[in-house]
Structure formats: structure tokens, C-alpha cells
Design an enzyme around this catalytic site. Sequence first.
Site, PDB file in Angstrom:
ATOM      1  N   SER A 149     -10.042   1.920   1.510  1.00  0.00           N
ATOM      2  CA  SER A 149      -8.667   2.406   1.425  1.00  0.00           C
ATOM      3  C   SER A 149      -8.293   3.362   2.540  1.00  0.00           C
ATOM      4  O   SER A 149      -8.053   4.559   2.332  1.00  0.00           O
ATOM      5  CB  SER A 149      -8.458   3.026   0.056  1.00  0.00           C
ATOM      6  N   ARG A 164      -7.545   4.703  11.807  1.00  0.00           N
ATOM      7  CA  ARG A 164      -7.858   6.134  11.749  1.00  0.00           C
ATOM      8  C   ARG A 164      -8.292   6.469  10.339  1.00  0.00           C
ATOM      9  O   ARG A 164      -7.987   5.764   9.391  1.00  0.00           O
ATOM     10  CB  ARG A 164      -6.645   6.997  12.145  1.00  0.00           C
ATOM     11  N   ASP A 202      -6.929  -0.600  -1.348  1.00  0.00           N
ATOM     12  CA  ASP A 202      -6.820  -0.396  -2.804  1.00  0.00           C
ATOM     13  C   ASP A 202      -5.453  -0.793  -3.362  1.00  0.00           C
ATOM     14  O   ASP A 202      -5.346  -1.251  -4.505  1.00  0.00           O
ATOM     15  CB  ASP A 202      -7.166   1.054  -3.213  1.00  0.00           C
TER      16      ASP A 202
HETATM   17  C1  GLC Z   1      -4.519   6.637   2.265  1.00  0.00           C
HETATM   18  C2  GLC Z   1      -5.063   5.438   3.006  1.00  0.00           C
HETATM   19  C3  GLC Z   1      -4.567   4.137   2.389  1.00  0.00           C
HETATM   20  C4  GLC Z   1      -4.849   4.131   0.901  1.00  0.00           C
HETATM   21  C5  GLC Z   1      -4.250   5.360   0.240  1.00  0.00           C
HETATM   22  C6  GLC Z   1      -4.531   5.428  -1.252  1.00  0.00           C
HETATM   23  O1  GLC Z   1      -3.147   6.690   2.437  1.00  0.00           O
HETATM   24  O2  GLC Z   1      -4.693   5.499   4.366  1.00  0.00           O
HETATM   25  O3  GLC Z   1      -5.201   3.028   3.000  1.00  0.00           O
HETATM   26  O4  GLC Z   1      -4.327   2.963   0.321  1.00  0.00           O
HETATM   27  O5  GLC Z   1      -4.788   6.523   0.860  1.00  0.00           O
HETATM   28  O6  GLC Z   1      -5.898   5.462  -1.521  1.00  0.00           O
END
Ligand code: GLC
Length: 472
Positions: A149, A164, A202
Site C-alpha cells: 500500500s 515513493r 490495499d
Molecule cells: C498511503 C499509500 C497508499 C495506500 C494508503 C492507505 O496513502 O500511499 O498506497 O493505499 O496509504 O493505506
Amino acid sequence: MLDIKEKTKEIVSEFDLSDESITTMINHYILQTKQGLKETSVRGMPMIPTFVTSVPNGTEKGTFLAVDLGGTNFRVCSVKLNGDSSYELIQEKAPIPHDLMVGKSYEFFNYLALQVEKFLKFHHSDKFCLEPSSNPRTPEVFKMGFTFSFPVDQTALNRGKLIRWTKGFDIKDAVGKDIVGLLQSHLNMRGLPVHVAALVNDTVGTLMCRSYTKPSGGRTLIGCIFGTGTNGAYSQKIKTIPKFDAAAHPEITDKIMVINTEWGSFDNDLISIPNTRFDKQLNENTPNKGFHMFEKRISGMFLGELLRLVLLELQQDGYIFSDEDKIANAETQRNNLTTPWSIDTSVCSKIDADESSQLHDTENIIKTFFGYDTNFEQRHAIQLIVKAIGKRSAYLSAVPIAGVIIHTKALEKFETIDIGADGSVVEFYPGFESMVREALRKTEIGDDEERITIGIAKDGSGVGAALCALVA
Ligand code: GLC
């Protein structure tokens, strides 16, 4: 000098969002959506095509492995999809030590592979052999969905380079690398019979999981997370995604594709979103300074820190936590007030929910977490501030939800719209969903807010990743 009531009023009003500002943010969100679908820019909203080209309908079957990396824990699970919207899930969680979160990728992925090995040895040793030499049976190869995520530039369902880190992770040598390749090579080094078949955000997992499990009714339009971080995924026709090179993938041109918006990076340039002095201070203390600015006003990793910064100002201005109020007991002598990131959002949730007489619960929470005595007036001020931070988070959360609904014209196409959500904030912050709904009613969606259902999709990252591994 203002009295504490006036000072609190002033701070609360800084966290207030007018109806007009909500509309302005939604319009800007839709603009950034369109720009992000046209071309990728460093500071814009990533709008990442995920290579997931269908959503499930509940009849999918099979057993898959799934791993989930996104917050403070690494989860390994196996999921048996029964084909009737139900599933069985076995899972194990391992905390991620902080030094690994900011260390080198070799140690980090080695640790992840070790957890997979432990899980397989414990839960699935019957299904395959870990030491082929002692057993001639060919091991069964598990297909695995990898819920990762963080923003990834995906080039195939199971390939993607890390753009990143967010949420406090900072493993510098992994940026720009193919995340699946890193995990797969460590699984291979351990001789594990696992093939990483899908790399899944996620939010995409949540969208898939909710589509698989939801009770009949409206179609699931958005999968979203309001947890440590915040983000959302939805789908649209591939032909309407200008930056996706459809000609290079003729087999899927007529399909839909799920887009990982990475809405945490909405309005990194702060054109429409609020920016109080507390937001500015918080940003200065993050490894991804200037990025994911929207997330830093909404999600679980940040709400407790915003509260800490406000309380610190109140202390410095002489409103609370004087030296005489300091509790002499060593156990409550914490430096939480001056230590960045020491306050968890659950502290905000508890204070927000406190209805006890004289706010005694809040009194105890403050004693435990900050080590100070307070009088009722001070506790009341602190509760008002907590509520203002929580309400702003929920109102801001309504912005991308409304943005996606308006952008996709979903209310014109469907009688009801379903949203699958997961994460500690939406699940546990008191009244979060009601406040999101309240804000949605203030937008052009108005009374049609009643046509939107929001359901918690608990196992999004496990079941959703399994569903992605299945379509791989
Ligand atoms: C951050 C991550 C994203 C993820 C979110 C929730 O924003 O960059 O990819 O979905 O957290 O976990």
C-alpha cells in the site's frame, strides 16, 4: 491575552471548513483526476492504472496466499474462496521493527520472506514439502497476491516500481525498484513454493473484496482506506484513460481498468486544501515533505500528531499543562508532549467519544499520555479541539468520494452506489461515517447521499489480494 475559551474558539475555527471550500476542493479534485489520467506528473495525483481489468461477482473459487504490507504490521494469510461470496481466512501478523522501516531493502524483504516461510511451515506444511530432497513430491506452487500500500508505477499486474514511500517508511534503496521482484527473489532464496502473481494496492483489494462479499444491491464503485493513510480506487473504461497505452495491450482495450488514485497526494501544491500552522509544522517532520499533503490532514498516522502540536502551543501560551500540573509519579512522566508522533489517533477517538461527567475519562487519558492534571475547563477545550480535528478529517474525506462519484457520473447510471471502506479511522473514530455523510450532503450530491451505501470491507487486503491473484 485571550482567555482559554476564546483561544479554543480561534483554533477550532481554523479547522472549520465552509461549504464553499468543500465545493472548491471537489472541483479541484475532479480537475486533478482528469490531469492525472492524461499524464503522470511528479506533484500531481498519480491515478495509477493497476492492470486489474475486472471486478469479482462472488462466484470465484480457489485457495491463495496473500501478504499485506502497508502500515505497522506485515500480515501473511491464506484465503479459501468458496464461490458463494464467502471465504475462510487464516492469518498471522508480525510487527515491522522501526529500524527495518527506514533501513536497507535487503534486510527488509528478507524479514518479509521469513514471515511467509514461518506461516507456510505452521499452516500449510501438509500441502507441500519445504525440503524437496527429503521428499520427491513436487511441491504445490501457491499463487500469492501482494498487497503493497504505497504508490507504485505498475507496468503489469505483478510488476511495479516504487514511486515513493509514505506513512513513515523510508527504505531509500527500494525507490525505483520492482517491488514484486524484490519479494520474489527473497522467497526464492528460501526455496518457498510461492509465485507472486499480483501486486495490489490495499484500496484495490478493498474494492475487490467488497465486490466479492457484498450483499446484493448497488454496484461497488469505490474501494477506500481511512486508516494509517488514506486512498481510494475505482474503475473506468480503458478507452477513457488517455495516458494508458491501450495499443500496447490490445487484448484488454475494451475492458475497464481499476485506477489507484493515490488521493493522499491530492493537491500537494495546497491550492484548495486547508493549511494551518499545525499542518505546516507536521509536514516539516515527515520524510515525504511536500507530498501526500491531503493524507496528512486526514489519516490515522497524523491526527494524534496534529493534536500534540496544538496542545504544545496551548502549553507554551500558558493555557494548559503548567509546571504545577505536572504529575510527580514517574510512570506518567512521559515526554509525549514534546516527542513527535507519540500520540496515537486512538487517543483522539477516546477523547472525542468522552461523555463522562466532568470529562473524567479525558482527565485520565491526559494523565496517562501527557502526565498532567487538568481542570474541567481545560479538558473541555481539549475535547473541542479534538472534535475539530476529527470533523475536518471526515469532511475532507468526503471530497474525493464526492469527486469520484461526480467524475464517473455514477448517480446518473446507478440507482444506488456502494462504497467499500476499511481502516482504523473509518472503523473506530466516533461518528466518522456520519460526518462524511453530513459533508456529502453539503455538496451537489445533496439528498442523493441516501443512495450511497458504505460498508466496511474488513479483509480487503487479504481477500482482495487473493482475488487479484486468481485473475492473474
Ligand atoms: C498511503 C499509500 C497508499 C495506500 C494508503 C492507505 O496513502 O500511499 O498506497 O493505499 O496509504 O493505506
